[in-house]
Design a protein around this motif. Sequence first.
Motif: not given
Length: 359
Positions: A19, A124, A130
Amino acid sequence: MRRHGHGLVLGKFYPPHAGHHHLVRTAQDQCERLTVLVCAASVESVPLADRVAWMREAHPGAQVVGAVDDIPVDLHDPDVWEAHMAVFRGAVPGRVDAVFTSEEYGSELARRFGAEEVLVDRERTLFPVSGTAVRRDPAGSWEFLGPAVRAALTRRVVVLGAESTGTTTLSRALADHYRRRGGVWAKTGWVPEYGRRFSEEKLAAARAADPVASWADVSFTSEEFPLIARHQDADEEHAARLGSPVLFCDTDSFATGIWHERYMGGRNEEVERIADLTRRDLYLLTDHTDVPFEDDGLRDGPQLRPWMTERFRAELERTGRRFLVVRGDRAARLETAVRAVDGLLAEGWHFTDPLPENR
């Protein structure tokens, strides 16, 4: 698509994941130049320098800078915001035209920089990962980690021992065992012993000069052992970048130091320095008493095996390395080794918590 002058991406990158990399690539595509600011708190267990290095490797076209930020996050306190901004502006003193973020505080951060906010994949959906998830379960997030982070997190298991004690057999069997578990473990790597290949090449060179040359006609120099150690470490690092959360090595640069003693009669400080540069998590020492000696043309004889086994044991103990002696037949050794490796993996990775956040 509008193109900005100077863009900024800011984060802890603790550790960086897919990410983060998507965010940086998106910003690079939309900016003339991009600064990536890595902010780390002193309580965090991954050094700032490592995170900066990882981001620089992944994004060579961006300017990656680091800063220590030991101020807890409180998105509702203007004074706390100003304290953070002092850190940010100290690291990125010039004008910022656009702030790229996937966080809820992006609009306020952009306002304080006098920049435009560009929100990227806030939910996301492209990369459901994360930093918190990675820290909680690195193996479960392995597919979202880049090569440098994988290499840093991979649990490295080294099988070492005297001649003809089954190090290659056991290390390969371990790699095969974990590959059969499938999923993230299917890419479990195995690193062969470079010293053996080096020895084969030396014997081949001797036979090119004299077709009847044997292993007894091959000699080593002390200067060759650091070369072997560095090559072994390079092979290990390459495998750690590509494999699963565990890597199995048939010897390592630490063992190369013991082999230097065997062939040259003393220690080599350069080899020992090289060995100390790389972290290993577990050593499996193959005992010689349960394995019959087999001469494969690159071995001297069984008489040195007890001495070698004891030297490995003594140096592992002296240097504080974690190790286990494995004995018995192949099945018993593999069972013992798998139990030890499973125990190592069950211990987890132990990231320290970041500073508290009031969002």
